[in-house]
Design an enzyme around this catalytic site. Sequence first.
Site, PDB file in Angstrom:
ATOM      1  CG  ASN A  32      -2.438  23.636  29.345  1.00 13.35           C
ATOM      2  OD1 ASN A  32      -2.716  24.430  29.510  1.00 13.35           O
ATOM      3  ND2 ASN A  32      -2.101  22.583  30.205  1.00 13.35           N
ATOM      4  CG  HIS A  48       0.964  24.838  35.743  1.00 13.82           C
ATOM      5  ND1 HIS A  48       1.424  23.172  35.054  1.00 13.82           N
ATOM      6  CD2 HIS A  48       0.203  24.619  35.985  1.00 13.82           C
ATOM      7  CE1 HIS A  48       0.561  23.033  34.781  1.00 13.82           C
ATOM      8  NE2 HIS A  48      -0.469  23.690  35.523  1.00 13.82           N
ATOM      9  CG  HIS A  67      -6.207  24.229  37.848  1.00 14.04           C
ATOM     10  ND1 HIS A  67      -6.479  22.960  37.408  1.00 14.04           N
ATOM     11  CD2 HIS A  67      -6.355  25.107  36.316  1.00 14.04           C
ATOM     12  CE1 HIS A  67      -6.472  23.095  36.737  1.00 14.04           C
ATOM     13  NE2 HIS A  67      -5.915  24.497  35.567  1.00 14.04           N
TER      14      HIS A  67
END
Length: 538
Positions: A282, A374, A403
Amino acid sequence: MALHLGKIVLGVFILLILDLFQAYGGIPTTLEGPFKPVTVPLDESFRGNAIDLPDSDPRVQRKVSGFEPEQISVSLSYNYDSIWISWITGEFQIGKSIKPLNPESVASVVHYGKLRFPMTHKATGESVVYNQLYPFKGLQNYTSGIIHHVRLTALEPNTIYYYRCGDPSIPAMSEIYYFKTMPISTPKSYPSRIAVVGDLGLTYNSTSTIEHLTSNKPDLVLLVGDVCYANLYLTNGTGSDCYSCSFPNTPIHETYQPRWDYWGRFMQPLISKVPIMMVQGNHEIEEQAQNRTFASYASRFAFPSKESGSSSAFYYSFNTGGIHFIVLGGYVAYDKSDDQYKWLQKDLAKVNRGVTPWLIATWHPPWYTTYRAHYREAECMKVAMEDLLHQYGVDIVFNGHVHAYERSNRVYNYTLDPCGPVHIAVGDGGNREKMAITHADDPGNCPEPSTTPDMFMGGFCAYNFTSGPAAGKFCWDRQPEYSAYRETSFGHGILEVKNETHALWTWHRNQDMYNKAGDQIYIVRQPERCPVRPKGKP
């Protein structure tokens, strides 16, 4: 007599156990799964140094002059017998008034051979210049140096080749570099080590990740999206850990494109000799004038798209020994009526598991993350494609985006499935954004469903679960049973495929010694138990 036979049987059994222990060294295998979910507590003492390298750092500065090549990289074509060499000549420009270089003004030539001298082969290729344009007052435009891509063909497997790239007529040729081709595709031959890393960026944490990764001597690097994070900057070079927090009123999401050049220079010592394969993330979207996106990503790297029957840099496939890799795009249309899905159907149908037993898929946003960040963001992609990948028996899925590190049990449709793939998310490469810490199953941390869809792709497919322990809910109230291991730390992974049924996966954390494993498991294929039976096939 019976006692004697009993002793023999017992001895053989003990020898078999010892052989297994010697072979696997006590490392667990997926045959022992599914495993009870494990969450490693956050180490508050380790945050690393998530600060971007400045443009004054010698590792990101331009070291060549004129039209000498820089940012040299190697990437794979479809099979062992061809390789792409990419590089940049000339300087980028950034400002209000820019004049793009003429890509035809500098030739794209590679001299190569199995000896440093003489290099008996020559190949020529193509070149391109891309622009990043912002039609708003006060914003700076960017135009790249000349980006060259040359495909070398008729190469031998498992062979070291030396090469120089550039334009010999100027003359402006690089120093001598080398690469090693992949093994031939058979069930018995595999690259020794494949490094998998995601969400890398260009911070001091990133440099630690690359140091650890390089020390593991990989034959191939797979970067599962989010490269240099140029889109965390304004066009004037001002950066932030959170763009929307610091710059909420910009007329368009800006980028500082020189960060791409800094990244290419920093990575050159590794990827000029070890092939790197890229996956769109992204942070590579990078909107600009006329709604153009992904200009830098699609221009700077070579992809085996044409060789694998794809018309897009965002999805393609390639072979490395007995592994068939499929790279998918999480940010390009993926429904059954779209080109990507149709290409995937054709590519899967062509895979010969007698030649490439291992089938590995990769894309950026994970389907099975349990972190709040996410969570279920890529549900529409999962709904569109998971059945197809399961029917063809994909063995492993690699993702980034979140992450942190997470490895699943074998799973399909949120249910434990001995024939489902193992999903591994390695979005912990070291970028400057914050690490993912909270889990969607932590009390009070389940996100509002309407906030979860990806903003770029749109759509909503993430409904409440209809069965299992979380039936009627959007999140589990404990770590889901399909999540085998999760930990918030920076690092990278190494995949070592041993044979047609066993592959060793090792996740290395940056804070550990180079040879220490944070997570390790043998992923074992069971082709007899899990035959490939795509719909419509006997």
